[in-house]
Design a protein around this motif. Structure first.
Motif, PDB file in Angstrom:
ATOM      1  N   VAL A  31       0.851  -1.191   0.000  1.00  0.00           N
ATOM      2  CA  VAL A  31       0.000   0.000   0.000  1.00  0.00           C
ATOM      3  C   VAL A  31       0.887   1.241   0.000  1.00  0.00           C
ATOM      4  CG1 VAL A  31      -1.777   1.290   1.266  1.00  0.00           C
ATOM      5  CG2 VAL A  31      -1.847  -1.213   1.219  1.00  0.00           C
ATOM      6  N   ALA A  32       1.882   1.239   0.890  1.00  0.00           N
ATOM      7  CA  ALA A  32       2.775   2.398   1.018  1.00  0.00           C
ATOM      8  C   ALA A  32       3.643   2.602  -0.212  1.00  0.00           C
ATOM      9  CB  ALA A  32       3.668   2.227   2.255  1.00  0.00           C
ATOM     10  N   ALA A  33       3.957   1.522  -0.932  1.00  0.00           N
ATOM     11  CA  ALA A  33       4.868   1.624  -2.076  1.00  0.00           C
ATOM     12  C   ALA A  33       4.336   2.545  -3.162  1.00  0.00           C
ATOM     13  CB  ALA A  33       5.129   0.241  -2.662  1.00  0.00           C
ATOM     14  N   ALA A  34       3.017   2.687  -3.259  1.00  0.00           N
ATOM     15  CA  ALA A  34       2.441   3.593  -4.264  1.00  0.00           C
ATOM     16  C   ALA A  34       2.841   5.032  -4.009  1.00  0.00           C
ATOM     17  CB  ALA A  34       0.922   3.458  -4.286  1.00  0.00           C
ATOM     18  N   GLU A  35       3.294   5.326  -2.784  1.00  0.00           N
ATOM     19  CA  GLU A  35       3.739   6.676  -2.458  1.00  0.00           C
ATOM     20  C   GLU A  35       5.262   6.747  -2.382  1.00  0.00           C
ATOM     21  OE1 GLU A  35       0.945   8.890   0.315  1.00  0.00           O
ATOM     22  OE2 GLU A  35       0.251   6.851   0.612  1.00  0.00           O
ATOM     23  N   SER A  36       5.906   5.922  -3.213  1.00  0.00           N
ATOM     24  CA  SER A  36       7.356   5.987  -3.375  1.00  0.00           C
ATOM     25  C   SER A  36       7.666   6.255  -4.846  1.00  0.00           C
ATOM     26  CB  SER A  36       8.020   4.671  -2.925  1.00  0.00           C
ATOM     27  OG  SER A  36       7.624   3.619  -3.776  1.00  0.00           O
ATOM     28  N   LYS A  37       8.894   6.662  -5.137  1.00  0.00           N
ATOM     29  CA  LYS A  37       9.243   7.086  -6.498  1.00  0.00           C
ATOM     30  C   LYS A  37       9.345   5.919  -7.475  1.00  0.00           C
ATOM     31  CE  LYS A  37      11.546  11.350  -5.082  1.00  0.00           C
ATOM     32  NZ  LYS A  37      12.784  12.151  -5.110  1.00  0.00           N
ATOM     33  N   GLU A  38       9.826   4.770  -7.012  1.00  0.00           N
ATOM     34  CA  GLU A  38       9.926   3.595  -7.875  1.00  0.00           C
ATOM     35  C   GLU A  38       9.208   2.431  -7.197  1.00  0.00           C
ATOM     36  OE1 GLU A  38      13.864   3.244 -10.157  1.00  0.00           O
ATOM     37  OE2 GLU A  38      14.449   4.139  -8.252  1.00  0.00           O
ATOM     38  N   PRO A  39       7.871   2.428  -7.245  1.00  0.00           N
ATOM     39  CA  PRO A  39       7.105   1.447  -6.468  1.00  0.00           C
ATOM     40  C   PRO A  39       7.433  -0.006  -6.784  1.00  0.00           C
ATOM     41  CG  PRO A  39       5.698   2.583  -8.064  1.00  0.00           C
ATOM     42  CD  PRO A  39       6.997   3.322  -8.019  1.00  0.00           C
ATOM     43  N   GLY A  40       7.595  -0.344  -8.063  1.00  0.00           N
ATOM     44  CA  GLY A  40       7.874  -1.730  -8.427  1.00  0.00           C
ATOM     45  C   GLY A  40       9.161  -2.235  -7.814  1.00  0.00           C
ATOM     46  N   LEU A  41      10.229  -1.462  -7.971  1.00  0.00           N
ATOM     47  CA  LEU A  41      11.534  -1.836  -7.425  1.00  0.00           C
ATOM     48  C   LEU A  41      11.488  -1.862  -5.898  1.00  0.00           C
ATOM     49  CD1 LEU A  41      14.547  -2.407  -7.905  1.00  0.00           C
ATOM     50  CD2 LEU A  41      14.939   0.078  -7.873  1.00  0.00           C
ATOM     51  N   ALA A  42      10.786  -0.872  -5.315  1.00  0.00           N
ATOM     52  CA  ALA A  42      10.703  -0.777  -3.853  1.00  0.00           C
ATOM     53  C   ALA A  42      10.004  -2.000  -3.265  1.00  0.00           C
ATOM     54  CB  ALA A  42       9.957   0.495  -3.458  1.00  0.00           C
ATOM     55  N   ILE A  43       8.917  -2.434  -3.902  1.00  0.00           N
ATOM     56  CA  ILE A  43       8.181  -3.597  -3.407  1.00  0.00           C
ATOM     57  C   ILE A  43       9.046  -4.849  -3.496  1.00  0.00           C
ATOM     58  CG2 ILE A  43       6.227  -5.130  -3.877  1.00  0.00           C
ATOM     59  CD1 ILE A  43       4.728  -2.593  -4.849  1.00  0.00           C
ATOM     60  N   LYS A  44       9.715  -5.020  -4.622  1.00  0.00           N
ATOM     61  CA  LYS A  44      10.557  -6.199  -4.820  1.00  0.00           C
ATOM     62  C   LYS A  44      11.621  -6.305  -3.729  1.00  0.00           C
ATOM     63  CE  LYS A  44      13.635  -8.318  -8.267  1.00  0.00           C
ATOM     64  NZ  LYS A  44      14.262  -8.147  -9.601  1.00  0.00           N
ATOM     65  N   ARG A  45      12.282  -5.205  -3.465  1.00  0.00           N
ATOM     66  CA  ARG A  45      13.348  -5.216  -2.458  1.00  0.00           C
ATOM     67  C   ARG A  45      12.783  -5.412  -1.052  1.00  0.00           C
ATOM     68  NH1 ARG A  45      17.161  -0.178  -4.581  1.00  0.00           N
ATOM     69  NH2 ARG A  45      18.125  -1.289  -6.344  1.00  0.00           N
ATOM     70  N   ALA A  46      11.682  -4.718  -0.759  1.00  0.00           N
ATOM     71  CA  ALA A  46      11.107  -4.791   0.584  1.00  0.00           C
ATOM     72  C   ALA A  46      10.585  -6.188   0.888  1.00  0.00           C
ATOM     73  CB  ALA A  46       9.981  -3.771   0.731  1.00  0.00           C
ATOM     74  N   VAL A  47       9.900  -6.796  -0.065  1.00  0.00           N
ATOM     75  CA  VAL A  47       9.365  -8.151   0.149  1.00  0.00           C
ATOM     76  C   VAL A  47      10.500  -9.136   0.377  1.00  0.00           C
ATOM     77  CG1 VAL A  47       8.164 -10.080  -0.955  1.00  0.00           C
ATOM     78  CG2 VAL A  47       7.197  -7.783  -1.085  1.00  0.00           C
ATOM     79  N   ASN A  48      11.529  -9.057  -0.452  1.00  0.00           N
ATOM     80  CA  ASN A  48      12.673  -9.968  -0.299  1.00  0.00           C
ATOM     81  C   ASN A  48      13.360  -9.784   1.052  1.00  0.00           C
ATOM     82  OD1 ASN A  48      12.635 -11.454  -2.671  1.00  0.00           O
ATOM     83  ND2 ASN A  48      13.734  -9.913  -3.834  1.00  0.00           N
ATOM     84  N   ALA A  49      13.497  -8.530   1.475  1.00  0.00           N
ATOM     85  CA  ALA A  49      14.186  -8.247   2.735  1.00  0.00           C
ATOM     86  C   ALA A  49      13.353  -8.678   3.934  1.00  0.00           C
ATOM     87  CB  ALA A  49      14.505  -6.754   2.832  1.00  0.00           C
ATOM     88  N   VAL A  50      12.055  -8.410   3.861  1.00  0.00           N
ATOM     89  CA  VAL A  50      11.199  -8.596   5.027  1.00  0.00           C
ATOM     90  C   VAL A  50      10.926 -10.055   5.340  1.00  0.00           C
ATOM     91  CG1 VAL A  50       8.831  -8.279   5.863  1.00  0.00           C
ATOM     92  CG2 VAL A  50      10.096  -6.350   4.917  1.00  0.00           C
ATOM     93  N   ILE A  51      10.586 -10.834   4.320  1.00  0.00           N
ATOM     94  CA  ILE A  51      10.111 -12.186   4.597  1.00  0.00           C
ATOM     95  C   ILE A  51      11.162 -13.039   5.303  1.00  0.00           C
ATOM     96  CG2 ILE A  51       8.325 -12.274   2.830  1.00  0.00           C
ATOM     97  CD1 ILE A  51      10.228 -13.391   0.869  1.00  0.00           C
ATOM     98  N   TYR A  52      12.422 -12.862   4.964  1.00  0.00           N
ATOM     99  CA  TYR A  52      13.460 -13.658   5.620  1.00  0.00           C
ATOM    100  C   TYR A  52      13.795 -13.108   7.000  1.00  0.00           C
ATOM    101  CZ  TYR A  52      13.889 -15.543   0.926  1.00  0.00           C
ATOM    102  OH  TYR A  52      13.613 -16.132  -0.282  1.00  0.00           O
ATOM    103  N   ARG A  53      13.732 -11.798   7.157  1.00  0.00           N
ATOM    104  CA  ARG A  53      14.014 -11.203   8.466  1.00  0.00           C
ATOM    105  C   ARG A  53      12.928 -11.552   9.474  1.00  0.00           C
ATOM    106  NH1 ARG A  53      16.139  -5.240   6.384  1.00  0.00           N
ATOM    107  NH2 ARG A  53      17.847  -6.059   5.112  1.00  0.00           N
ATOM    108  N   VAL A  54      11.673 -11.567   9.012  1.00  0.00           N
ATOM    109  CA  VAL A  54      10.577 -11.945   9.899  1.00  0.00           C
ATOM    110  C   VAL A  54      10.787 -13.377  10.405  1.00  0.00           C
ATOM    111  CG1 VAL A  54       8.117 -12.523   9.958  1.00  0.00           C
ATOM    112  CG2 VAL A  54       8.856 -10.356   8.983  1.00  0.00           C
ATOM    113  N   LEU A  55      11.157 -14.262   9.498  1.00  0.00           N
ATOM    114  CA  LEU A  55      11.452 -15.644   9.898  1.00  0.00           C
ATOM    115  C   LEU A  55      12.551 -15.674  10.957  1.00  0.00           C
ATOM    116  CD1 LEU A  55      11.389 -17.843   6.658  1.00  0.00           C
ATOM    117  CD2 LEU A  55      10.246 -18.350   8.811  1.00  0.00           C
ATOM    118  N   PHE A  56      13.614 -14.900  10.722  1.00  0.00           N
ATOM    119  CA  PHE A  56      14.740 -14.885  11.656  1.00  0.00           C
ATOM    120  C   PHE A  56      14.314 -14.369  13.023  1.00  0.00           C
ATOM    121  CE2 PHE A  56      18.014 -12.313  13.742  1.00  0.00           C
ATOM    122  CZ  PHE A  56      18.982 -13.286  13.990  1.00  0.00           C
ATOM    123  N   PHE A  57      13.633 -13.205  13.049  1.00  0.00           N
ATOM    124  CA  PHE A  57      13.277 -12.581  14.326  1.00  0.00           C
ATOM    125  C   PHE A  57      12.370 -13.476  15.161  1.00  0.00           C
ATOM    126  CE2 PHE A  57      14.014  -8.369  12.048  1.00  0.00           C
ATOM    127  CZ  PHE A  57      15.273  -8.227  12.585  1.00  0.00           C
TER     128      PHE A  57
END
Length: 479
Positions: free
Chosen positions: A221-247
């Motif tokens: 939802v928030a990515a639509a208010e970023s300058k490069e939403p597609g790239l931002a979502i790709k990076r954020a999803v990749n970063a988040v899903i593994y960190r959530v598992l770790f934490f």
């Protein structure tokens, strides 16, 4: 000069670091710091497996959502995808389900935040502190989208630092590198074994844990208010899903290794018990600050996401059009203020009816996010081929092993919902959630009938309703 997106004047100041922290912040709330005690006391050391299984499920749902969001970034995110895949009823109901879920979360977090503040502030009624917290976070959301991103960046950063620090010092204690400690893993097996209550609670625990791990979806939802939403979502999803598992997995491992699982009372933070074993001075106050920040973070995200749901609904003519009005800083002011009014109502309900109406709201919201995740999965299965065609047969970010894994994830969510009928507590949540969904669908039906009736009257009068709608869109109200 600020960038403007094409969706009604929302600005795009959010950066990649903000989006990653927003996604992480959405998952690390009171459910991690307090709720983890409930699942550990029920499942035992095998709760590590429960967290791992749930984390994998969230990972796969986020991957499915990420595929759609990278291919087609939208302010409404998963609500727009549901609309594209299944029709207006799906977009309407998904948006209102998520709005309901997050509004109850906002009210609940404000109430919990007040209770945490009363540790230091005496003589002030809890409802006054709740209102003060809500006012403060409302101002953060009203000032600018960038302000929201900055606050959430620091909120999430503090939560992450707290979990990392807990894991680090806990690891030192376990391996005998902490003062007065020795290598000891006996708590994993000496209190009835790794799965003292059998395998079923370990699997059934996924129903409980999933509610404490959701929240990363807000990044799309928030990515639509970023300058490069597609790239931002790709990076954020990749970063988040593994960190959530770790934490979640690592912190639960540290807890059950240091503290006997059967000594953890439900409703008390197991992190507090770990830090008490480590004999860290001022531990109760330190953890109270961290949990308060976690609560404020979830409240902050709740206000943001609900106002954007109203913005999307207003854009589709499914709530008052003035919800799409934005100020010069690109904030949907009326959407934010409308959400705070509902949140004040939740605080009042919690004050006057803590064990009846407010409990109903909390219970009904429990199944909502699973309904939303189910709609995400179905949407991805339906939209996959359409998105491939729209991008020349190749998607930049894909769900793995499509369609088999997508169907599997969908089936698992249906099984989780079905299993809720077998537990008396979960059954109440499911039935109340279904009742709320039914009300939303009836509201959609009434709205559709009225719209058709008005359209017929308008055509009889010689006015084209489509031209009228286009005129409204071209001249949105400005605050």
């Amino acid at each position: 000069m600020q960038d403007i997106d094409t969706h009604g004047g929302l600005h795009t100041p959010l950066k990649q670091k903000h989006l990653t922290m927003i996604a992480l912040g959405g998952t690390m709330g009171a459910g991690l710091f307090i709720g983890s005690g409930a699942i550990i006391s029920e499942v035992g050391p095998a709760s590590i497996v429960t967290y791992a299984l749930t984390g994998v499920l969230i990972l796969l749902v986020m991957r499915m959502l990420g595929e759609m969001a990278v291919a087609n970034p939208r302010t409404g995110s998963f609500t727009d995808y549901a609309r594209d895949a299944m029709g207006n009823w799906a977009g309407f109901s998904t948006a209102w389900l998520y709005w309901y879920y997050q509004m109850v979360v906002v009210g609940f977090e404000a109430v919990v935040g007040a209770q945490l503040l009363q540790r230091w502030i005496h003589g002030v009624p809890a409802w006054v502190l709740s209102v003060a917290l809500l006012l403060a976070l409302t101002l953060v959301n009203l000032v600018s989208v960038g302000n929201f991103g900055k606050f959430e960046y620091w909120f999430a950063g503090i939560k992450i630092a707290a979990v990392v620090a807990s894991v680090a010092v806990g690891g030192l204690f376990i391996f005998g590198l902490w003062p007065n400690s020795s290598i000891d893993f006996s708590n994993l097996t000496s209190h009835g074994g790794i799965a003292p209550n059998g395998a079923f609670p370990m699997l059934a625990g996924v129903v409980v844990v999933i509610f404490s791990m959701v929240g990363a979806e807000v990044v799309t939802v928030a990515a639509a208010e970023s300058k490069e939403p597609g790239l931002a979502i790709k990076r954020a999803v990749n970063a988040v899903i593994y960190r959530v598992l770790f934490f979640f997995v690592t912190s639960s491992l540290i807890i059950v290794t240091i503290v006997p699982w059967d000594s953890i009372p439900t409703g008390e933070s197991p992190f507090l018990l770990v830090l008490q074993v480590l004999d860290i001075p001022g531990v109760a106050d330190i953890l109270n600050v961290v949990i308060l920040i976690a609560v404020l973070s979830c409240l902050n995200i709740g206000l943001y996401s609900t106002s954007r749901m109203l913005f999307t609904l207003g854009s589709n003519g499914e709530c008052p059009k003035w919800m799409t009005a934005v100020n010069k800083r690109g904030v949907p002011v009326w959407g934010v203020l409308s959400c705070t009014v509902i949140a004040y109502g939740c605080i009042a309900v919690a004050y006057f009816f803590p064990d009846t109406v407010f409990l109903f709201l909390i219970n009904a919201s429990g199944a909502m996010i699973l309904f939303v995740y189910l709609m995400i999965c179905i949407s991805q299965i339906i939209l996959r081929k359409r998105n491939e065609l729209a991008h020349g047969g190749k998607l930049e970010f894909k769900m793995w092993l499509f369609p088999y894994l997508s169907i599997c994830v969908t089936a698992v969510i249906v099984l989780i919902l079905g299993s809720m009928m077998w537990d008396s507590t979960s059954r109440i949540s499911l039935l109340q959630g279904l009742a709320v969904w039914a009300v939303i669908l009836v509201a959609f039906g009434v709205k559709t009938v009225r719209a058709r009736s008005r359209s017929g009257l308008t055509l009889d009068s010689g006015i084209d309703p489509n031209e009228s709608a286009i005129s409204e869109t071209r001249n949105p109200e400005k605050v």
